[in-house]
Design a protein around this motif. Structure first.
Motif, short mmCIF file in Angstrom:
data_model
loop_
_atom_site.label_atom_id
_atom_site.label_comp_id
_atom_site.label_asym_id
_atom_site.label_seq_id
_atom_site.Cartn_x
_atom_site.Cartn_y
_atom_site.Cartn_z
N ARG A 52 31.66 -4.46 -11.64
CA ARG A 52 31.34 -3.21 -11.01
C ARG A 52 30.72 -3.63 -9.79
O ARG A 52 30.82 -3.23 -8.81
N VAL A 53 29.50 -4.65 -9.98
CA VAL A 53 28.81 -5.16 -8.95
C VAL A 53 29.96 -5.62 -7.90
O VAL A 53 29.66 -5.49 -6.60
N THR A 54 30.88 -6.60 -8.14
CA THR A 54 31.67 -6.94 -7.26
C THR A 54 32.47 -5.86 -6.50
O THR A 54 32.89 -5.79 -5.43
N ARG A 55 33.05 -4.86 -7.34
CA ARG A 55 33.65 -4.00 -6.48
C ARG A 55 33.03 -3.05 -5.63
O ARG A 55 33.41 -2.91 -4.61
N LYS A 59 33.68 -2.67 -1.58
CA LYS A 59 33.89 -1.23 -1.05
C LYS A 59 32.80 -1.49 0.21
O LYS A 59 33.25 -0.79 1.25
N LEU A 60 31.82 -1.98 -0.05
CA LEU A 60 30.65 -2.00 1.06
C LEU A 60 31.25 -2.95 2.29
O LEU A 60 30.98 -2.61 3.49
N CYS A 61 31.72 -4.13 1.89
CA CYS A 61 32.46 -4.84 2.99
C CYS A 61 33.54 -4.32 3.73
O CYS A 61 33.69 -4.26 4.98
N TYR A 62 34.48 -3.22 3.06
CA TYR A 62 35.40 -2.76 3.76
C TYR A 62 34.74 -1.52 4.66
O TYR A 62 35.24 -1.49 5.72
N GLN A 69 38.27 -6.33 8.57
CA GLN A 69 38.03 -6.08 7.19
C GLN A 69 38.88 -7.00 6.32
O GLN A 69 38.50 -7.40 5.28
N LEU A 70 40.18 -7.29 6.76
CA LEU A 70 41.05 -7.73 6.10
C LEU A 70 40.69 -9.39 6.01
O LEU A 70 40.88 -10.15 5.03
N GLU A 71 40.19 -9.85 6.86
CA GLU A 71 39.80 -11.35 6.98
C GLU A 71 38.38 -11.50 6.29
O GLU A 71 38.36 -12.37 5.73
N ASP A 72 37.42 -10.70 6.76
CA ASP A 72 36.15 -11.00 6.38
C ASP A 72 35.78 -10.58 4.85
O ASP A 72 35.17 -11.19 4.11
N CYS A 73 36.75 -9.66 4.20
CA CYS A 73 36.46 -9.55 2.97
C CYS A 73 37.66 -10.02 1.76
O CYS A 73 37.54 -9.87 0.68
N LYS A 74 38.29 -11.10 2.50
CA LYS A 74 39.46 -11.46 1.62
C LYS A 74 38.99 -12.43 0.38
O LYS A 74 39.38 -12.22 -0.70
N ASP A 75 38.06 -13.29 0.54
CA ASP A 75 37.51 -13.79 -0.61
C ASP A 75 36.73 -12.96 -1.57
O ASP A 75 36.99 -13.36 -2.83
N LEU A 76 36.17 -11.91 -1.17
CA LEU A 76 35.54 -11.07 -2.24
C LEU A 76 36.67 -10.18 -3.01
O LEU A 76 36.67 -10.01 -4.13
N ALA A 77 37.79 -9.91 -1.92
CA ALA A 77 38.88 -9.27 -2.83
C ALA A 77 39.54 -10.01 -3.61
O ALA A 77 39.97 -9.83 -4.74
#
Length: 102
Positions: A52-55, A59-62, A69-77
């Protein structure tokens, strides 16, 4: 804090439950059986909360990285999608064995 029904311990003194395995208990003792069940459920809830924390972080990153957002949040996704199959709540019935002495 009227909405809390128990007393919050001072900082650094939170209670940690000992991990109890189904392999190490006497199935005739209901207290040991319940402790193993509680231990397994708590372990699963901790994993679920990490998911849940990762999700929420994803969400906040997006929301904050609008254009990139697709480049910056890729590792988290990728981390979130790796956690999905292993961080589920499945209960203790599949893990709990019958009494091996029988």
């Amino acid at each position: 804090m009227a909405f809390i029904d128990h007393e919050v311990p001072p900082e650094g003194e939170f209670r940690r439950y000992k991990k109890v395995s189904f392999d190490d208990i006497d199935y005739k003792d209901p207290a040991q059986l319940r402790a193993a069940q509680r231990s397994e459920l708590e372990h699963q809830w901790i994993k679920q909360y990490a998911l849940r924390v990762t999700r929420d972080a994803l969400k906040l990153c997006y929301e904050t990285r609008s254009v990139n957002q697709l480049e910056d949040c890729k590792d988290l996704a990728l981390k979130y999608f790796e956690m999905l199959p292993t961080h589920r709540l499945h209960g203790y019935a599949a893990i709990q064995k019958n009494d091996p002495s029988k």
